[in-house]
Design an enzyme around this catalytic site. Structure first.
Site, short mmCIF file in Angstrom:
data_model
loop_
_atom_site.label_atom_id
_atom_site.label_comp_id
_atom_site.label_asym_id
_atom_site.label_seq_id
_atom_site.Cartn_x
_atom_site.Cartn_y
_atom_site.Cartn_z
CD GLU A 101 -2.81 -1.06 2.50
OE1 GLU A 101 -2.22 -0.79 3.58
OE2 GLU A 101 -4.01 -1.35 2.44
CE LYS A 119 -11.43 2.02 10.48
NZ LYS A 119 -11.18 1.78 9.07
O1 DER Z 1 -4.51 -2.52 6.15
C1 DER Z 1 -4.86 -1.36 5.89
O2 DER Z 1 -4.13 -0.37 5.98
C2 DER Z 1 -6.29 -1.16 5.50
O3 DER Z 1 -6.42 -0.05 4.68
C3 DER Z 1 -7.10 -1.09 6.70
O4 DER Z 1 -6.58 -1.42 7.85
C4 DER Z 1 -8.39 -0.39 6.76
O5 DER Z 1 -9.32 -1.43 6.75
P1 DER Z 1 -10.88 -1.17 6.84
O6 DER Z 1 -11.22 -0.19 5.74
O7 DER Z 1 -11.47 -2.53 6.61
O8 DER Z 1 -11.15 -0.62 8.21
#
Ligand code: DER
Length: 221
Positions: A101, A119
């Site tokens: 990523e 978040k």
């Molecule tokens: O692994 C990551 O960075 C993902 O983007 C992540 O943790 C976010 O996951 P979610 O959208 O299912 O909360």
């Protein structure tokens, strides 16, 4: 965390920024999944960041490509485990995909984060995922402690033993408490021999879309 509706609204809103002919980074996780599905009929090529996002793109019929087949990445859409409202610093890696990523999100001309309200925070304070070469784990854990962290090897579900990433490495979730200086910590973590990548994304996010009850909040950095 977060309601599925909020995730869906954020993912679909981000997907609307995609233009025909673009190369798009396809993030990992349940929120980015909504963006991938929203690209079903778009004239784009996607670069996946995990087996999970690759599978979703195939299901959605999004053509796949890779960094060595394109001139650049126009836009990347990805989720986060936590984002700091003021700076846009992120903690990522809950899905264990943060190494790929960060490559794609960092290569993109624009990096859009999609998230639900759970978040958001003022100060990052979740454990930081650290991808580690398997043989280096003891020394990496010692160095993480010296950085003030509490390392915890991520155990797998559906498999005995630890999680193995798409790159064949281990994941250590390291708790630091409140992270007042994400940039400084990121630099220290990157310098540890055996660390492949950590989940602090500092100065990378250009925009965060937060799915809220009545729509989507947009925060530009
Ligand atoms: O692994 C990551 O960075 C993902 O983007 C992540 O943790 C976010 O996951 P979610 O959208 O299912 O909360």
């Amino acid at each position: 965390g977060g309601s599925e509706g909020a995730k869906r609204r954020a993912g679909q809103r981000a997907a609307r920024e995609v233009e025909s002919g673009w190369v798009v980074g396809l993030g990992t996780g349940s929120t980015a999944a909504h963006a991938i599905r929203a690209l079903e009929d778009a004239d784009v090529r996607g670069i996946p960041t995990s087996y999970q996002s690759r599978g979703l793109a195939i299901e959605a019929g999004v053509p796949l490509t890779s960094l060595d087949e394109v001139e650049g990445v126009d836009l990347s859409i990805d989720g986060a485990d936590q984002f700091a409202r003021g700076s846009g610093a992120l903690i990522k890696g809950g899905g264990g995909a943060h190494a790929r990523e960060k490559i794609i999100d960092g290569a993109a001309d624009r990096f859009l984060v999609v998230a639900d309200p759970t978040k958001a925070t003022d100060v990052l304070d979740r454990p930081v995922p650290v991808e580690c070469l398997p043989d280096a784990r003891p020394v990496v854990e010692n160095r993480l402690r010296e950085c003030g962290g509490e390392p915890d090897l991520r155990e797998a579900a559906g498999k005995d033993g630890p999680v193995i990433t798409d790159n064949g490495n281990l994941l250590i979730d390291c708790a630091f408490g409140a992270i007042e200086d994400p940039g400084g910590l990121a630099t220290r973590l990157s310098a540890i021999p055996g660390v492949v990548e950590h989940g602090l994304f500092v100065d990378l996010a250009d925009t965060v879309y937060v799915g809220i009850e009545e729509g989507v909040e947009r925060i530009d950095y």
